[in-house]
Write a protein that holds these residues in place. Sequence first.
Motif, mmCIF file in Angstrom:
data_model
loop_
_atom_site.group_PDB
_atom_site.id
_atom_site.type_symbol
_atom_site.label_atom_id
_atom_site.label_comp_id
_atom_site.label_asym_id
_atom_site.label_seq_id
_atom_site.Cartn_x
_atom_site.Cartn_y
_atom_site.Cartn_z
ATOM 1 N N GLY A 92 -4.074 -2.534 4.024
ATOM 2 C CA GLY A 92 -4.864 -1.903 2.958
ATOM 3 C C GLY A 92 -6.237 -1.469 3.438
ATOM 4 N N THR A 93 -6.877 -2.295 4.261
ATOM 5 C CA THR A 93 -8.207 -1.948 4.783
ATOM 6 C C THR A 93 -8.131 -0.630 5.552
ATOM 7 O OG1 THR A 93 -8.758 -4.269 4.982
ATOM 8 C CG2 THR A 93 -10.093 -2.757 6.278
ATOM 9 N N LEU A 94 -7.108 -0.507 6.387
ATOM 10 C CA LEU A 94 -6.978 0.714 7.196
ATOM 11 C C LEU A 94 -6.621 1.919 6.326
ATOM 12 C CD1 LEU A 94 -5.226 -1.004 10.183
ATOM 13 C CD2 LEU A 94 -7.358 0.309 10.337
ATOM 14 N N LEU A 95 -5.699 1.718 5.406
ATOM 15 C CA LEU A 95 -5.301 2.844 4.543
ATOM 16 C C LEU A 95 -6.505 3.356 3.751
ATOM 17 C CD1 LEU A 95 -1.840 1.603 3.198
ATOM 18 C CD2 LEU A 95 -2.213 3.457 4.830
ATOM 19 N N LEU A 96 -7.335 2.437 3.297
ATOM 20 C CA LEU A 96 -8.533 2.844 2.540
ATOM 21 C C LEU A 96 -9.464 3.709 3.375
ATOM 22 C CD1 LEU A 96 -9.429 -0.378 0.561
ATOM 23 C CD2 LEU A 96 -9.198 1.908 -0.417
ATOM 24 N N GLN A 97 -9.396 3.519 4.695
ATOM 25 C CA GLN A 97 -10.234 4.333 5.585
ATOM 26 C C GLN A 97 -9.515 5.603 6.037
ATOM 27 O OE1 GLN A 97 -11.371 1.678 8.760
ATOM 28 N NE2 GLN A 97 -12.199 0.191 7.333
ATOM 29 N N GLY A 98 -8.355 5.844 5.449
ATOM 30 C CA GLY A 98 -7.620 7.075 5.780
ATOM 31 C C GLY A 98 -6.784 6.946 7.035
ATOM 32 N N ILE A 99 -6.648 5.712 7.539
ATOM 33 C CA ILE A 99 -5.875 5.511 8.777
ATOM 34 C C ILE A 99 -4.488 4.959 8.425
ATOM 35 C CG2 ILE A 99 -5.751 4.204 10.947
ATOM 36 C CD1 ILE A 99 -8.872 4.077 10.843
ATOM 37 N N GLY A 100 -3.451 5.583 8.994
ATOM 38 C CA GLY A 100 -2.097 5.070 8.770
ATOM 39 C C GLY A 100 -1.153 6.153 8.312
ATOM 40 N N ASP A 101 -0.020 6.262 9.012
ATOM 41 C CA ASP A 101 0.963 7.294 8.667
ATOM 42 C C ASP A 101 2.296 6.699 8.265
ATOM 43 O OD1 ASP A 101 -0.579 9.806 9.540
ATOM 44 O OD2 ASP A 101 -0.807 8.431 11.225
ATOM 45 N N THR A 102 2.547 5.476 8.703
ATOM 46 C CA THR A 102 3.758 4.765 8.315
ATOM 47 C C THR A 102 3.426 3.284 8.383
ATOM 48 O OG1 THR A 102 6.124 4.458 8.791
ATOM 49 C CG2 THR A 102 4.702 4.853 10.696
ATOM 50 N N ILE A 103 4.054 2.477 7.516
ATOM 51 C CA ILE A 103 3.690 1.053 7.507
ATOM 52 C C ILE A 103 4.918 0.159 7.542
ATOM 53 C CG2 ILE A 103 1.574 1.531 6.218
ATOM 54 C CD1 ILE A 103 2.838 0.258 3.761
ATOM 55 N N ARG A 104 4.724 -1.024 8.121
ATOM 56 C CA ARG A 104 5.768 -2.036 8.047
ATOM 57 C C ARG A 104 5.099 -3.378 7.750
ATOM 58 N NH1 ARG A 104 8.866 -5.919 11.936
ATOM 59 N NH2 ARG A 104 10.195 -6.844 10.370
ATOM 60 N N VAL A 105 5.512 -3.994 6.686
ATOM 61 C CA VAL A 105 5.014 -5.332 6.372
ATOM 62 C C VAL A 105 5.989 -6.313 7.025
ATOM 63 C CG1 VAL A 105 4.545 -6.972 4.516
ATOM 64 C CG2 VAL A 105 4.005 -4.557 4.199
ATOM 65 N N SER A 106 5.500 -7.121 7.964
ATOM 66 C CA SER A 106 6.379 -8.070 8.668
ATOM 67 C C SER A 106 6.362 -9.398 7.935
ATOM 68 C CB SER A 106 5.872 -8.319 10.085
ATOM 69 O OG SER A 106 5.754 -7.126 10.794
ATOM 70 N N LEU A 107 7.491 -9.781 7.388
ATOM 71 C CA LEU A 107 7.547 -11.041 6.642
ATOM 72 C C LEU A 107 8.688 -11.920 7.115
ATOM 73 C CD1 LEU A 107 7.170 -9.693 2.973
ATOM 74 C CD2 LEU A 107 5.378 -10.702 4.402
ATOM 75 N N THR A 108 8.487 -13.216 7.031
ATOM 76 C CA THR A 108 9.601 -14.140 7.262
ATOM 77 C C THR A 108 10.386 -14.152 5.960
ATOM 78 O OG1 THR A 108 8.034 -15.393 8.578
ATOM 79 C CG2 THR A 108 10.155 -16.448 8.132
ATOM 80 N N SER A 109 11.026 -13.039 5.706
ATOM 81 C CA SER A 109 11.745 -12.846 4.455
ATOM 82 C C SER A 109 12.682 -11.647 4.629
ATOM 83 C CB SER A 109 10.741 -12.602 3.322
ATOM 84 O OG SER A 109 11.348 -12.812 2.086
ATOM 85 N N SER A 110 13.345 -11.249 3.559
ATOM 86 C CA SER A 110 14.367 -10.199 3.684
ATOM 87 C C SER A 110 13.743 -8.816 3.888
ATOM 88 C CB SER A 110 15.204 -10.165 2.407
ATOM 89 O OG SER A 110 14.383 -9.729 1.349
#
Length: 349
Positions: free
Chosen positions: A219-237
């Motif tokens: 979120g911090t990076l997206l708010l600064q306009g940085i980021g084109d694709t995201i992956r949230v890495s979780l110990t989950s499905s």
Amino acid sequence: MKFMNISRKLTKKIKVGNIFIGGDAPITVQTMVKADAHDIKKVVSQIKEAQKYGCDIIRMGVLDMESVKNFGLIKKQINIPIVADIHLNYKFALEAIRQGVDKLRINPGNIGDISHVREVVKLAKEYKVPIRIGINGGSLEKDIPLTPEGLVQSASRHIKILEDLNYDQIIVSLKTSDINTTVQAYQLFSEQYDYPVHLGITEAGTNYAGTIKSSIGIGTLLLQGIGDTIRVSLTSSPVDEIKAGIEILKQLNLKKDSPTLVSCPTCSRTQYDMFTLANQVEKFLLTIKKPIKVAVMGCIVNGPGEAKEADCGIAGGKNCGVLFKKGEIIKTVTEKDMFKELVNLINSL
Ligand code: SF4
């Protein structure tokens, strides 16, 4: 109230299968296959489930040639781009490209002799397959410190190898499990390069803690306009990762085709089972594609007013509820009909 829009850094637009990463393309959400790569049936069902929840790109890691050879069959049964995650073995990369993968995640500096890199790049060019250079704090070169500058330095080395071979279909990630280091690394990188970036905080943790950690970092990076694709890495499905990724984008107004839920925390004025209703509505909203804001509020007196930013909503009282649009009450309904009536209202918008 007028909400601010985020102005995104304009990066190079890269084609990945039937979608784009970077440039003016919408920010995409990715996850990884967690089923055994040998079990095509399970893999396909996991990908389809993730896709149902909005996954744009799926990635699969491979350990042996047998699973690399499954990419073709898997790809035939899905309709989102698939990425082959390859470590060290350039032969796996070559076979994955031949199997029709849409993108490779591989670090050219880690696959040995330059002749190997040349072969991979030649085939990637021929098949129009982009490459993500995935810098990871846990596997930096021995002579590079684990600092934001170090992460960018490592990325630069891999990028140079590809650029020297006239290859520029590059996407970069600079992940560590520390939010500060990761954020600063992406900031530094985006000052120096126009390649699109894949955001993530690695080894973020379980569904609960990992979602919070990832939301802060991404979120911090997206708010600064940085980021084109995201992956949230979780110990989950994979579905949990997708749900978290999409929620991050929605909360920053970066996902234009999805509804958001506004719900109050409830207080001693609440006279109905709002937790159940809010969860039902949240689940329903995952199935629709409309850029609307829906509110579920705890009391009739303050609810409609407190949620006047919402396009529509419901507020419950004793044995009844009121439906409202933009803060104006339009109908009173019985408690048992609240969910059904709200769904009808949402569908009518
Ligand atoms: Fe309390 Fe009503 Fe406000 Fe919800 S909307 S927090 S129930 S006053």
